[in-house]
Design an enzyme around this catalytic site. Structure first.
Site, PDB file in Angstrom:
ATOM      1  N   LYS A  13      37.582  32.514  35.993  1.00 50.42           N
ATOM      2  CA  LYS A  13      37.268  31.246  35.922  1.00 50.42           C
ATOM      3  C   LYS A  13      38.055  30.452  34.980  1.00 50.42           C
ATOM      4  O   LYS A  13      38.028  29.422  34.899  1.00 50.42           O
ATOM      5  CB  LYS A  13      35.811  31.084  36.054  1.00 50.42           C
ATOM      6  CG  LYS A  13      35.243  31.610  37.336  1.00 50.42           C
ATOM      7  CD  LYS A  13      33.653  31.039  37.290  1.00 50.42           C
ATOM      8  CE  LYS A  13      33.110  31.439  38.937  1.00 50.42           C
ATOM      9  NZ  LYS A  13      32.969  32.897  39.403  1.00 50.42           N
TER      10      LYS A  13
HETATM   11  C1  PLP Z   1      32.677  33.254  40.263  1.00 51.21           C
HETATM   12  C2  PLP Z   1      33.239  34.757  40.641  1.00 51.21           C
HETATM   13  C3  PLP Z   1      33.414  35.168  41.993  1.00 51.21           C
HETATM   14  C4  PLP Z   1      33.279  34.330  43.214  1.00 51.21           C
HETATM   15  O1  PLP Z   1      34.308  33.426  42.952  1.00 51.21           O
HETATM   16  P1  PLP Z   1      33.951  32.018  43.880  1.00 51.21           P
HETATM   17  O2  PLP Z   1      35.142  30.989  43.888  1.00 51.21           O
HETATM   18  O3  PLP Z   1      32.502  31.416  43.829  1.00 51.21           O
HETATM   19  O4  PLP Z   1      34.037  32.419  45.463  1.00 51.21           O
HETATM   20  C5  PLP Z   1      33.900  36.539  41.961  1.00 51.21           C
HETATM   21  N1  PLP Z   1      34.015  37.422  40.864  1.00 51.21           N
HETATM   22  C6  PLP Z   1      33.779  36.700  39.668  1.00 51.21           C
HETATM   23  C7  PLP Z   1      34.008  37.856  38.534  1.00 51.21           C
HETATM   24  C8  PLP Z   1      33.370  35.697  39.438  1.00 51.21           C
HETATM   25  O5  PLP Z   1      33.149  35.345  38.287  1.00 51.21           O
END
Ligand code: PLP
Length: 466
Positions: A112
């Site tokens: 993220k």
């Molecule tokens: C947020 C997240 C996901 C999922 O991603 P999305 O964009 O919500 O589908 C998967 N793995 C990790 C470690 C995350 O932080």
């Protein structure tokens, strides 16, 4: 570039307005009114470019009219300069066919950061142009919260209120949020699930007077700018593995459908994507929707992959809109039905539009553990549980074995040391850049999961608009 809402009645807006707004005023999500298109030559020309330069080329059409190429380059350099790896998102080979795309080299150790570090830069640039102030309200199942807080901590024109489900995020995830003691950062633990927290955030946005008074904005993956930033690494990885001359498949551990939707956008722009594997844990609403057309909400089950413990995937609406023929009025009706009954059937057009590119798999705890062990035994890689869900699905993908399969590695193993140790016998340690996380002081409020409690807390502390 102009953006339109998936629910068809909000006004079209430019990139700057869409970034600051997050959600559209009709409750929908913004998408570009048409997809920019890259020729094979333009894709070929990305080969050998740095991550920042790739980001500028891929994102330039989306920000046209709001940022010059020089401004975009400056913001990307600032955002990606905070990553600990020169390649920003390096590829690691596991065997002749499988690769990991490591997306966790940012400040908070999860993918993220790739989007939120840029979003922090965009917010600052746009708010100072307008001399305005913003209140970010978000819900996190773990990684969004810390990445968003890191991206905006200490910025003058922004306050951030981050809700997390109490006891349902890992200690590392919680501490990465609650030990940031900047005066503009407010952490709130909610008695409830992630979906409850997300529903509270949605309700605050739907309260138009409240949203206007505090100039609310979202950083959850409903914000278009985040998805846009994630499109970049699909190009970056695919070009390194032979695109445009050959097609690449991606396996994506999925929760809110943001990360994998960015792969869909890359394909729409002309990147040769052989398949997008939507890998879910046992919270499998997306797998059911893609396999059977059944988008019905179940109970959230807590798993070793909390960032995927989700039963309503906000960004799925973007796929339903685009793949289903971009009929905003019809989708608004369909979503209204879903919000009332917590279930809906995909239309034939939506199913057909999705099936060309997407496939899906539901991965349980045993398969996740096996994938962690395989990565370690086969390639000496210690991977986190979320990445392992993706890898387990990747290894089951039904495709010509000549197609390279890239699994998105979404978090650093040290964010989830207990699950990793249980599977591999190895306890991963936090990289030194994270520092003394467990020695720092924490600060957060605990609130019941009610609209009244949360809005009262925010109203007392946020900066109202002049
Ligand atoms: C947020 C997240 C996901 C999922 O991603 P999305 O964009 O919500 O589908 C998967 N793995 C990790 C470690 C995350 O932080």
């Amino acid at each position: 570039m102009q953006y339109v809402s998936t629910r068809g009645s909000a006004p079209a807006l430019g990139f700057e307005d869409v970034t600051l707004a997050g959600l559209a005023s009709d409750g929908g999500l913004y998408l570009p009114e048409s997809w920019p298109s890259f020729s094979a030559d333009q894709i070929r020309a990305l080969s050998g470019l740095s991550y920042v330069e790739t980001a500028v080329r891929v994102m330039a059409p989306f920000v046209a009219g709001s940022l010059s190429e020089a401004e975009l380059r400056e913001l990307c350099a600032a955002a990606y300069g905070r990553f600990s790896h020169d390649a920003v998102t390096p590829l690691v080979q596991l065997d002749h066919r499988h690769w990991l795309l490591e997306l966790f080299h940012g400040p908070t150790l999860a993918f993220k950061d790739v989007a939120l570090q840029l979003l922090g830069q965009l917010f600052e640039r746009f708010l100072s142009r307008r001399d305005d102030h913003l209140t970010i309200v978000g819900a996190t199942s773990g990684d969004t919260g810390s990445a968003a807080i890191d991206a905006v901590a200490g910025r003058e024109k922004i306050d951030i209120f981050m809700l997390h489900p109490e006891g349902r995020v890992s200690d590392v995830q919680r501490r990465q949020m609650t030990t940031v003691l900047a005066p503009n950062v407010y952490n709130i633990a909610i008695d409830g699930s992630f979906d409850d927290a997300q529903a509270l955030v949605k309700a605050m946005f739907n309260d138009a007077a409240f949203a206007r008074r505090f100039n609310l904005s979202a950083v959850n993956s409903i914000n278009w700018a985040r998805l846009m930033a994630q499109v970049v690494y699909y190009f970056y990885a695919a070009v390194r593995l032979g695109a445009p001359e050959r097609a690449i498949a991606f396996s994506v551990p999925t929760g809110n459908f943001g990360d994998v939707f960015a792969g869909y956008v890359a394909a729409k722009m002309g990147l040769p994507v052989a398949k997008l594997m939507v890998a879910t844990n046992v919270n499998d609403i997306l797998h059911r929707a893609l396999a059977d057309g059944d988008y019905s909400q179940g109970q959230v089950v807590a798993t070793a992959t909390p960032s995927m413990d989700i039963q309503v995937s906000s960004n799925f609406e973007r796929l339903l809109f685009d793949a289903g023929g971009r009929d905003g009025k019809a989708l608004a009706e369909q979503m209204k039905g879903f919000e009332a009954s917590k279930a809906m059937r995909l239309t034939n057009a939506q199913r057909e539009g999705a099936s060309a590119l997407f496939t899906s798999a539901r991965v349980d705890a045993d398969a996740m553990t096996m994938a962690m062990r395989w990565a370690y035994d086969a390639a000496g890689q210690v991977i986190d549980p979320h990445s392992a869900i993706g890898l387990a699905a990747a290894r089951a993908i039904d495709l010509d074995p000549a197609v390279p399969v890239v699994t998105l590695a979404t978090a650093h193993a040290a964010k989830f040391p207990t699950a990793v140790e249980r599977a591999t016998g190895i306890r991963p340690s936090l990289p030194s850049r994270v520092g003394d996380l467990f020695a720092r002081e924490e600060a957060y409020a605990k609130l019941p999961g009610t609209f009244e409690a949360v809005t009262a807390y925010v109203a007392e502390r946020a900066t109202p608009r002049a």
